[in-house]
Design a protein around this motif. Structure first.
Motif, short mmCIF file in Angstrom:
data_model
loop_
_atom_site.label_atom_id
_atom_site.label_comp_id
_atom_site.label_asym_id
_atom_site.label_seq_id
_atom_site.Cartn_x
_atom_site.Cartn_y
_atom_site.Cartn_z
N UNK A 117 -10.78 -26.95 -19.86
CA UNK A 117 -11.91 -26.71 -20.75
C UNK A 117 -13.22 -27.23 -20.16
N UNK A 118 -14.27 -26.42 -20.28
CA UNK A 118 -15.57 -26.77 -19.74
C UNK A 118 -15.90 -26.11 -18.42
N UNK A 119 -14.87 -25.60 -17.72
CA UNK A 119 -15.11 -24.94 -16.43
C UNK A 119 -15.82 -23.60 -16.63
N UNK A 120 -16.69 -23.27 -15.68
CA UNK A 120 -17.21 -21.91 -15.62
C UNK A 120 -16.10 -21.00 -15.12
N UNK A 121 -16.04 -19.78 -15.64
CA UNK A 121 -14.98 -18.86 -15.26
C UNK A 121 -15.50 -17.42 -15.37
N UNK A 122 -14.80 -16.52 -14.70
CA UNK A 122 -15.19 -15.11 -14.70
C UNK A 122 -13.96 -14.23 -14.81
N UNK A 123 -14.17 -13.04 -15.36
CA UNK A 123 -13.13 -12.02 -15.44
C UNK A 123 -13.75 -10.69 -15.03
N UNK A 124 -13.05 -9.97 -14.16
CA UNK A 124 -13.54 -8.68 -13.71
C UNK A 124 -12.81 -7.53 -14.37
N UNK A 125 -12.46 -6.54 -13.56
CA UNK A 125 -11.91 -5.29 -14.10
C UNK A 125 -10.43 -5.35 -14.44
N UNK A 126 -9.73 -6.38 -13.97
CA UNK A 126 -8.28 -6.48 -14.18
C UNK A 126 -7.93 -7.72 -14.97
N UNK A 127 -6.95 -7.59 -15.87
CA UNK A 127 -6.46 -8.76 -16.61
C UNK A 127 -4.96 -8.96 -16.45
#
Length: 352
Positions: free
Chosen positions: A84-94
């Protein structure tokens, strides 16, 4: 299960509107992310309006968005990469099956059982997967990416699609210092291609039909700008390019660019024109040139791209909008009225 705010389209002719959607509770390997910014990709518009009905019929109601930047709020007990608290990213695939040869090679984008961020079948909740025009998202940790802390988060969001779509073919075809690289089209994809080609050290040439774009192309990192309607300017470059990235989605004369390739040169399509392109065989045969296409990259390559952007301070040029203006942004996108990508500030959703 949690109910969260989102914007969705109810039909192909419906505008995007506020709604509430369900998100699953984080399972053992899941990461829950509060979405801070979500880029707008042309794919969002195509999907919302069911313009890909032949290959990817829209599942309504649909929530677009696959250029997601956020902050981790909760993780499953088996998660090791995020807290918790981390920066994170999600692209086109999950998700993907994780067992096919493509997944084992780190090429999840070619997995026959991949699950897209929006528009695939949701295995847990049923219906279609729902994207980033929403308050939160829950994703398996393998498909969650780390975000370099030095990047502007709003400008980093489009890296999750426009960034990896251009980075991947440039890397695959060996673009480095000493290579001569062409970028066809200076839009959402093309402007990222220019930035990456320049950062790789290549001699970068932008092809555009608009003389007014010359100054901007040079600002973005181009060494030269060629007005593609000028036959004399095009003729000066015949047989000289190692690689050309074609980011144009409108109908155009692709053979004019194939003829610019040197022996064993490659032209890769990342734009997708509606009509089939006419490709005379001799342009490829004489010169042993090749023509290919490329989608996004796999998860490891997408992380590599984000790390590269962190090292070189590369982000997209964006116009940040509140989600309440998303329908207006779609209409402007159709007119190419943006330099060069829209990003939604998702705080505007939480303020409703």
């Amino acid at each position: 299960m949690n109910n969260v705010k989102a914007y969705s389209a109810a039909s192909a002719k419906s505008p995007l509107a506020p709604t509430t959607i369900a998100r699953r509770d984080p399972a053992e390997h899941d990461v829950q992310i509060e979405i801070l910014f979500c880029g707008i990709c042309h794919s969002d518009l195509h999907y919302a309006r069911n313009e890909w009905s032949d290959v990817m019929p829209t599942i309504y109601p649909c929530v677009p968005g696959h250029e997601i930047i956020g902050r981790v709020t909760k993780v499953g007990y088996a998660v090791t990469k995020f807290k918790p608290g981390d920066l994170a990213a999600v692209g086109c695939l999950v998700d993907s099956d994780g067992t096919c040869p493509q997944c084992e090679a780190g090429l999840e984008q070619f997995c026959p059982n991949m699950v897209l961020t929006f528009g695939s079948q949701d295995k847990q909740l049923g219906g279609g997967t729902l994207g980033g025009y929403s308050d939160t998202i829950v994703v398996d940790e393998h498909f969650v990416l780390r975000v370099p802390s030095n990047l502007d988060l709003a400008a980093a969001a489009p890296l999750l699609c426009a960034g990896i779509t251009t980075y991947s073919p440039l890397r695959h075809w060996g673009v480095t210092k000493g290579k001569k690289v062409g970028i066809v089209g200076l839009g959402g994809l093309g402007h990222m291609g220019v930035k990456f080609a320049h950062a790789f050290g290549a001699h970068t040439v932008v092809f555009t039909t608009s003389p007014s774009k010359k100054e901007d192309a040079l600002r973005l990192g181009a060494d030269e700008v060629v007005i593609s309607r000028n036959a004399d300017e095009m003729a000066k470059h015949v047989g000289s390019f190692d690689f050309i990235l074609d980011a144009v989605s409108a109908d155009h004369d692709i053979n004019a660019y194939i003829n610019l390739l040197r022996i064993d040169g490659n032209l890769t399509l990342v734009g997708a024109p509606d009509k089939p392109l006419s490709i005379p065989a001799f342009g490829l045969i004489f010169g042993r040139r090749s023509l290919s296409g490329s989608p996004i990259g796999g998860i490891a390559e997408t992380q590599e791209m984000l790390d590269f952007c962190g090292e070189h301070n590369i982000t997209a040029d964006v116009e940040v909008i509140p989600i309440q203006k998303v329908n207006e942004a779609y209409e402007r996108l159709l007119k190419s009225d943006v330099k060069y990508r829209f990003t939604i500030d998702m705080a505007s959703l939480r303020s409703e």
